[in-house]
Design an enzyme around this catalytic site. Structure first.
Site, short mmCIF file in Angstrom:
data_model
loop_
_atom_site.label_atom_id
_atom_site.label_comp_id
_atom_site.label_asym_id
_atom_site.label_seq_id
_atom_site.Cartn_x
_atom_site.Cartn_y
_atom_site.Cartn_z
N ARG A 33 0.70 -1.22 -0.13
CA ARG A 33 -0.01 0.07 0.00
C ARG A 33 0.86 1.32 0.10
O ARG A 33 0.53 2.23 -0.56
CB ARG A 33 -0.93 -0.05 1.15
CG ARG A 33 -1.89 -1.33 1.25
CD ARG A 33 -2.97 -1.37 1.72
NE ARG A 33 -3.90 -2.33 1.28
CZ ARG A 33 -4.65 -3.36 2.22
NH1 ARG A 33 -4.71 -2.86 3.33
NH2 ARG A 33 -4.98 -4.25 1.97
N GLU A 177 -12.78 -14.73 11.70
CA GLU A 177 -12.93 -13.87 10.25
C GLU A 177 -12.64 -14.86 9.20
O GLU A 177 -11.58 -15.14 8.81
CB GLU A 177 -11.70 -12.72 10.26
CG GLU A 177 -11.82 -12.23 8.75
CD GLU A 177 -10.88 -11.03 8.76
OE1 GLU A 177 -9.71 -11.05 9.37
OE2 GLU A 177 -10.81 -10.18 7.87
N LYS A 219 -16.25 -12.05 12.33
CA LYS A 219 -15.75 -10.81 11.34
C LYS A 219 -16.08 -11.59 10.05
O LYS A 219 -15.08 -12.14 9.30
CB LYS A 219 -14.52 -10.37 11.53
CG LYS A 219 -13.77 -9.44 10.73
CD LYS A 219 -12.56 -8.86 10.97
CE LYS A 219 -12.09 -7.96 9.84
NZ LYS A 219 -10.85 -6.95 10.21
N SER A 261 -14.37 -5.06 5.20
CA SER A 261 -14.90 -4.14 4.10
C SER A 261 -14.39 -4.85 2.79
O SER A 261 -15.12 -4.65 1.65
CB SER A 261 -14.39 -2.64 4.04
OG SER A 261 -12.83 -2.51 4.18
N GLY A 262 -13.15 -5.59 2.80
CA GLY A 262 -13.02 -6.44 1.59
C GLY A 262 -12.46 -5.85 0.23
O GLY A 262 -12.54 -6.68 -0.72
N GLY A 263 -12.38 -4.36 0.42
CA GLY A 263 -11.85 -3.57 -0.92
C GLY A 263 -13.29 -2.73 -1.27
O GLY A 263 -12.94 -2.36 -2.46
N ARG A 294 -9.26 -0.94 4.98
CA ARG A 294 -9.20 -0.12 3.82
C ARG A 294 -10.24 0.79 3.77
O ARG A 294 -10.07 2.10 3.51
CB ARG A 294 -9.24 -0.86 2.48
CG ARG A 294 -7.93 -1.77 2.13
CD ARG A 294 -7.85 -2.64 1.29
NE ARG A 294 -8.68 -3.69 1.59
CZ ARG A 294 -9.17 -4.92 1.07
NH1 ARG A 294 -8.45 -5.01 -0.35
NH2 ARG A 294 -9.56 -5.89 1.65
C1 5MM Z 1 -9.89 -8.82 4.93
O1 5MM Z 1 -8.94 -7.91 5.72
C2 5MM Z 1 -8.98 -7.58 7.02
C3 5MM Z 1 -10.04 -6.52 7.08
O2 5MM Z 1 -9.50 -5.40 5.96
P1 5MM Z 1 -10.47 -4.67 4.82
O3 5MM Z 1 -11.59 -4.04 5.44
O4 5MM Z 1 -9.51 -3.85 4.07
O5 5MM Z 1 -10.95 -5.82 3.92
C4 5MM Z 1 -7.91 -7.21 7.51
O6 5MM Z 1 -8.03 -7.11 8.87
C5 5MM Z 1 -6.84 -8.02 7.13
O7 5MM Z 1 -6.88 -9.31 7.61
C6 5MM Z 1 -5.54 -7.32 7.59
O8 5MM Z 1 -5.38 -6.08 6.77
C7 5MM Z 1 -4.11 -8.12 7.27
O9 5MM Z 1 -4.01 -8.59 6.00
P2 5MM Z 1 -2.66 -9.25 5.37
O10 5MM Z 1 -2.93 -9.72 4.11
O11 5MM Z 1 -1.57 -8.46 5.59
O12 5MM Z 1 -2.37 -10.50 6.51
#
Ligand code: 5MM
Length: 342
Positions: A33, A177, A219, A261-263, A294
């Site tokens: 990022r 999650e 989650k 939020s997933g993107g 995000r």
């Molecule tokens: C799905 O990712 C989790 C929620 O983030 P978004 O709201 O952006 O979707 C997030 O907690 C994620 O598990 C972390 O950012 C860790 O991701 P990585 O890929 O670095 O393990």
């Protein structure tokens, strides 16, 4: 383990219309990022960015808990204050991501299995000593031709349940999650069927592993059409599909559901969360809240650009997204709010 402590912490994480801030990006994800915005990919830049987040004035009014990464939970503010102390002083509960990532799953092309169970008991005790009060583990499920397979669903959900049991033994609230990814051209209805199967399997496994449902948080993903699906449903249709799927799969004993939020864009994530809270206000047995990364952080990161001079503007943007989601939990979010900064 004191079950009542777990239950109290889980309740606090979803109280007062607040939600969670996921700031647990692993170093590779955080660096990716940063790279997109020309920010140096160094430990100091990651530390400075996380300090920006946790020192945002007023963040604790809207955010109940923050999920940290292993590097972050060990870091300090520039003035030497440990991050965990700063977070706690801001009335935010510190949590920690404890999985070590999703890896290719043997015998299952295109699918992932999340690792991190080896040595987890000791790591959880160490994190609890550092001040963490909850922990998160993410399993990843991809929708595609013939996937997710039963093997992938069972392996990931069993890992989630074993991690959750270990968390509760260590006095940490598990934030479970299971993420069904939004990448692909699948329909909303396919996402709903897959999410339902995954969640029902998650709760079967949690039951088998003797996890106290009152002392955990779920989650999940929202139920969405694939990113490249030609039919994109309205905000209300997504809200209905999501909560109806959850009503079929998630026991009422669970105190809170905090979506990833997933993107999705920040605005869309807030609008969809709002619609769920409006349309299911009197029928939802659980708090419907957020645990976004995000969808809360992105505007702040883009404004910051790694420069001290942009810190205040970035903090205002972060606070704005946190507040929008707090308002969405109340069912009072309106797109017009996006034009006004907190
Ligand atoms: C799905 O990712 C989790 C929620 O983030 P978004 O709201 O952006 O979707 C997030 O907690 C994620 O598990 C972390 O950012 C860790 O991701 P990585 O890929 O670095 O393990």
């Amino acid at each position: 383990m004191d079950a009542q402590d777990l239950i109290d912490t889980a309740k606090m994480l979803v109280a007062d219309y607040k939600g969670l801030l996921a700031m647990d990006e692993s170093n590779p994800t955080c660096n990716k990022r940063f790279a997109k915005l020309g920010i140096p990919q160094t430990e100091e830049a990651r530390r400075a960015y996380r300090e920006l987040i946790i020192t945002t004035p007023g963040l604790g009014e809207y955010i109940s808990g923050a999920i940290l990464y292993d590097e972050t939970i060990r870091q300090q503010k520039k003035d030497g204050t440990p991050f965990v102390q700063a977070i706690t002083d801001a009335a935010i509960i510190p949590g920690i991501k404890v999985d070590i990532g999703a890896k290719d799953m043997a015998g299952h092309p295109g699918e992932k299995i999340t690792e991190g169970l080896d040595g987890l008991r000791d790591r959880l005790h160490a994190y609890a000593q550092m001040g963490a009060r909850f922990a998160k583990w993410r399993g990843v499920l991809t929708i595609g031709a013939g996937i997710p397979s039963r093997g992938c669903i069972e392996a990931n959900t069993q890992s989630l349940a074993r991690y959750a049991a270990l968390c509760q033994e260590a006095g940490l609230v598990p934030m479970v999650e299971p993420e069904v990814l939004m990448d692909g051209e699948h329909t909303l209805s396919r996402c709903s069927k897959v999410t339902e199967e995954v969640l029902q399997t998650v709760f079967n496994q949690l039951y088998t592993q003797r996890v106290t449902l009152e002392g955990m948080i779920l989650k999940p993903n929202m139920v969405l059409p694939g990113l490249t699906c030609s039919q994109q449903q309205s905000v209300d249709e997504v809200a209905d599909a999501t909560v109806n799927c959850l009503l079929r799969s998630v026991p009422a004993a669970v105190p809170g559901i905090a979506f990833l939020s997933g993107g999705q864009s920040g605005e869309l994530a807030s609008a969809r969360l709002n619609a769920m809270n409006v349309r299911f206000k009197s029928r939802s047995p659980w708090a419907l809240t957020f645990s976004f990364a995000r969808a809360i952080q992105q505007p702040a990161l883009e404004l910051w650009q790694g420069k001290e001079a942009n810190l205040s503007a970035a903090q205002q943007a972060l606070l704005h997204r946190a507040k929008c989601n707090w308002v969405a939990r109340r069912g009072e979010y309106k797109p017009v709010m996006e034009g006004t900064r907190t």
